[in-house]
Design an enzyme around this catalytic site. Structure first.
Site, mmCIF file in Angstrom:
data_model
loop_
_atom_site.group_PDB
_atom_site.id
_atom_site.type_symbol
_atom_site.label_atom_id
_atom_site.label_comp_id
_atom_site.label_asym_id
_atom_site.label_seq_id
_atom_site.Cartn_x
_atom_site.Cartn_y
_atom_site.Cartn_z
ATOM 1 N N GLU A 75 8.057 -50.418 -37.754
ATOM 2 C CA GLU A 75 7.801 -50.136 -39.165
ATOM 3 C C GLU A 75 6.560 -50.870 -39.661
ATOM 4 O O GLU A 75 5.701 -50.281 -40.312
ATOM 5 C CB GLU A 75 9.012 -50.542 -40.020
ATOM 6 C CG GLU A 75 10.280 -49.793 -39.677
ATOM 7 C CD GLU A 75 11.152 -50.469 -38.618
ATOM 8 O OE1 GLU A 75 12.367 -50.229 -38.618
ATOM 9 O OE2 GLU A 75 10.613 -51.236 -37.775
ATOM 10 N N CYS A 112 14.587 -54.203 -40.211
ATOM 11 C CA CYS A 112 14.910 -55.626 -40.338
ATOM 12 C C CYS A 112 14.403 -56.154 -41.684
ATOM 13 O O CYS A 112 13.674 -55.469 -42.412
ATOM 14 C CB CYS A 112 14.308 -56.414 -39.176
ATOM 15 S SG CYS A 112 12.518 -56.656 -39.286
#
Length: 160
Positions: A75, A112
């Site tokens: 990401e 995360c």
């Protein structure tokens, strides 16, 4: 003392077949990115694909390193690349998929905490929500309408 209750509402799709076509296409690009991950230590490949407002798609995959903190998640790889290559172009949606080389991942895998914080920075800066779709290798897909749905008490520049 008072209590503060924080809730998030996510949409649940039972499979890729339920997604709108444009989201399925974006998720396929996340799959392709996932297959390019460099994850020799965890054997856990993640791919992300971001649709920009100019209809460009930017992808990223996790890149591990023998010095573990030096690696980078899919990401953040995608978000930082989009920010560097297309500065000022808004991010509309991101698709994320994870696959283990050890077992089949059927549960959706969310970003995360570090990735959520990075995504929140971009969302706050562009003053427009970024939709997130995330899944494992197969199975259900979760949709958050905003990064704030995953990180409701964001830390941003308004606090500084």
């Amino acid at each position: 003392m008072k209590s503060l209750k924080i809730t998030s509402e996510l949409e649940v799709y039972d499979s890729l077949d339920e997604l709108p076509r444009e989201v399925s296409v974006l998720m396929q690009k996340a799959f392709d990115a996932r297959d390019n991950a460099y994850a020799p230590y965890s054997q856990f490949n993640v791919g992300a694909a971001i649709l920009l407002e100019n209809d460009e798609v930017v992808t990223g995959s996790n890149q591990e390193n023998a010095s573990y903190p030096s690696g980078l998640c899919a990401e953040r790889t995608a978000f930082f690349y989009a920010g560097a290559k297309y500065p000022g172009v808004k991010m509309k949606r991101v698709a994320i998929s994870a696959k283990s080389l050890k077992h089949v991942v059927v549960a959706p895998v969310s970003p995360c905490g570090s990735c959520r914080q990075v995504m929140a920075e971009y969302e706050v800066n562009q003053e427009e929500n970024i939709e997130l779709y995330f899944m494992g290798e197969t199975g259900k897909v979760l949709k958050a309408k905003s990064v704030k749905d995953l990180l409701p008490l964001i830390f941003d520049r308004s606090i500084l």
